[in-house]
Design a protein around this motif. Structure first.
Motif: not given
Length: 263
Positions: A252-259
């Motif tokens: 989730a942290a990686a996806y948040t960074g992508c967002a």
């Protein structure tokens, strides 16, 4: 010692921003071409990222799940695929914790030593074509047979993120018992062993640079010490709830960074 293993999390955050910039420089091309970002892995190893979640007592940075997630978010701003690859490794190494929950101490310590010294990369591979997600409670189709003082593994594991550069994998397998029904076992496998194959096929619309192909196990012989646990199918994984917590939160942290990067 490399930056991440030698410094605190504050310095690691600076290193994360620098590594994210390295990722970003070629991320779009790798995603477009479905090519693997070997230069991302080399840059991560150069700064000691594989040792981020290795306990401090074993020579790593000893970062907590909270700290790893903060850094994952920064890396995700550069390239979600590479952040996910590192996150899978951190999950496998960090979730046992200093108490090496679910791992025999000598095995965990030896693997952590290779992570610190060589940048060894680990992933937990449980998904299979027949079974789908192991979270649904299925029994693996991959088999393990006890033979000649060790184990012989046969099977195929899908969704093997960062497959081209993995040095080790934790794999699940079915152990057939004539009088008691099948049991579920976990093994740590050195991927340099004979019989290990890598099918790079991964036809996806996005996150193509994760190279999440299939690990092939064709009569792979491992020692007795490769067995991490043996349990009944209805029993909980002895590694405990830390494994899904690390998996879900680092991803989730990686996806948040992508967002954040897409804003």
């Amino acid at each position: 010692m490399a930056v991440v293993a030698a410094a605190g999390v504050r310095v690691a955050a600076i290193a994360a921003d620098r590594l994210a910039a390295t990722f970003a420089a070629t991320a779009a091309r790798h995603d477009r071409e479905a090519s693997f970002p070997h230069e991302h892995v080399a840059a991560a190893r150069a700064d000691g990222w594989p040792a981020l979640a290795v306990p401090g007592s074993l020579g790593g940075a000893g970062a907590s799940l909270h700290d790893v997630c903060l850094l994952q978010e920064r890396l995700g701003r550069g390239d979600a695929s590479s952040a996910l690859g590192l996150g899978m490794h951190h999950m496998a190494i960090g979730s046992p914790g200093p108490a090496h929950t679910g791992w025999p101490a000598p095995v965990y310590e030896a693997l952590c030593a290779r992570v610190v010294a060589e940048g060894a990369l680990l992933n937990t591979l449980a998904s299979e074509p027949e079974q789908g997600s192991p979270a649904r409670g299925g029994i693996p189709a991959t088999t393990a047979v006890h033979r000649d003082g060790g184990w012989v593994l046969e099977g195929r594991k899908t969704w093997s993120t960062w497959l081209p550069v993995l040095t080790h994998a934790v794999v699940t397998a079915r152990v057939d018992r004539p009088d008691a029904g099948p049991a579920v076992a976990g093994f740590v496998v050195d991927l340099s062993l004979r019989g290990v194959g890598r099918d790079p096929t991964f036809d996806a619309l996005g996150l193509r640079a994760t190279a999440s192909g299939a690990l092939l196990l064709d009569g792979v012989r491992v020692g007795e010490d490769a067995l991490l646990h043996l349990r009944e199918p209805a029993e909980q994984d002895p590694r405990g709830p830390a494994v899904p917590a690390w998996f879900q939160l680092t991803s989730a942290a990686a996806y948040t960074g992508c967002a954040h990067a897409a804003r």
